[in-house]
Design an enzyme around this catalytic site. Sequence first.
Site, PDB file in Angstrom:
ATOM      1  N   SER A 171      46.881  45.703  36.652  1.00 28.88           N
ATOM      2  CA  SER A 171      46.385  46.608  37.687  1.00 28.88           C
ATOM      3  C   SER A 171      44.860  46.576  37.742  1.00 28.88           C
ATOM      4  O   SER A 171      44.205  47.599  37.933  1.00 28.88           O
ATOM      5  CB  SER A 171      46.866  48.043  37.429  1.00 28.88           C
ATOM      6  OG  SER A 171      46.881  48.797  38.602  1.00 28.88           O
ATOM      7  N   LYS A 220      48.254  49.057  45.649  1.00 24.64           N
ATOM      8  CA  LYS A 220      48.036  47.616  45.499  1.00 24.64           C
ATOM      9  C   LYS A 220      49.190  46.804  46.080  1.00 24.64           C
ATOM     10  O   LYS A 220      49.039  45.608  46.346  1.00 24.64           O
ATOM     11  CB  LYS A 220      47.820  47.254  44.028  1.00 24.64           C
ATOM     12  CG  LYS A 220      46.487  47.741  43.449  1.00 24.64           C
ATOM     13  CD  LYS A 220      46.332  47.293  41.994  1.00 24.64           C
ATOM     14  CE  LYS A 220      44.946  47.594  41.438  1.00 24.64           C
ATOM     15  NZ  LYS A 220      44.765  49.017  41.074  1.00 24.64           N
ATOM     16  N   SER A 264      47.517  53.239  41.947  1.00 27.79           N
ATOM     17  CA  SER A 264      47.580  51.774  42.045  1.00 27.79           C
ATOM     18  C   SER A 264      48.827  51.242  42.742  1.00 27.79           C
ATOM     19  O   SER A 264      48.931  50.038  42.978  1.00 27.79           O
ATOM     20  CB  SER A 264      47.476  51.153  40.653  1.00 27.79           C
ATOM     21  OG  SER A 264      46.137  51.212  40.188  1.00 27.79           O
TER      22      SER A 264
END
Length: 395
Positions: free
Chosen positions: A156, A101, A98
């Site tokens: 997340s 991101k 993640s």
Amino acid sequence: MTIRFSTRVAVSCSVACAVGVLALAPDPAVARAGTDPGAAGPPASPPPSLYRSGTQVLPLAGAPALPQVSALSWVVADARTGEVLAGHDAHRPLPPASTLKTLFALTVLPVLPGGVEHTVTEAELTGIGDGSSRVGVAEGRTYRVADLWRGVFLNSGNDAVHVLASLNGGWRATAAQMQARAHALGALDTRVVSPDGYDAPGQVSSAYDLAVFGRAGLRNPDFARYCATVRASFPAGGWAYDIQNTNRLLTGADGVAPYPGLIGVKNGYTSNAGSTLVAAARRGGRTLVVTVMNPQAGGSRAVYEEARSLLDWGFAAAGRVTAVGSLVPARTAAAVASPPAPATAQAGPAAPPPRPTAPGGTGWPEAAVIAGAAGAGAGAVALALRLLGGRATRG
């Protein structure tokens, strides 16, 4: 208000832009024209420090010793100057989880105002990977874009990423935009397949690239605010529930002491990537960004404790080490340098220089490629608008 974008239009425009770039880029065969195949080429120069394997650091007198770190790859850099103070296998391609991101936010935040409201559709929540982290986005419910961004940064939430990517033109279009953004930042190790960071074949980034994304994100006020938020309320129709940032160095949760001066940025975990973290902290007028990818020892807290030790070292090493590279793209650094600093084997540029045109070749300069891409993109937009003919909904 519900935003409606045409996925067909977005993809068409993206493809057209790509075609424009490819059409104008020099053909490798053409670039080699005029060279003597039998002639000896120039001697190969040693790779810049950060492209070498192992730990790279250039200590001066009084420099503290580096801590023991088990991560497969890591970087410590000055967020203001972009100087890399130390790194270990900084360009090693690894699954980012993640932490990708950060690149998603860099790409999409500027085009989706936080105050806009949107009602989520069933299609926008399809294709979310099994076991994905979610913030609880529900079909038929209306959210502000700012709520969805808090779901991305704090929880997340892959569900929030899917909705935002849909608003941005679709999953594939967003991945292509992220790839272009990474290259524009000089982050050449990253390959985007799934914008939420979910494990996907071929999807990789590096400690160097993630540090580039973290540094760039801190320069965006919205990004900086979201990544530093500890707690927020997430709407659930007529009520709301609390969500908390999963970055334990920020919150001090689950037995991890909060790091003094921490200002974000993003953590991640998948079974393939292991634990990953981009962390930034400010102390005494100095801001450092640290990336840690896949610690091999120490359990679930290791990524935070190893980031802590690298941050401590970075602040203690101020003025006591020579930079081993830079997070600033080589072409940008060359444009602002006066005169340009000579490259050395120990402290070379962090990213490879732009591909040169061989002697006698006919390659287009970079400016022409960009202009061609822009022209192709403009033509694609014009064509798309004509084809729409009043169609405002996704096809």
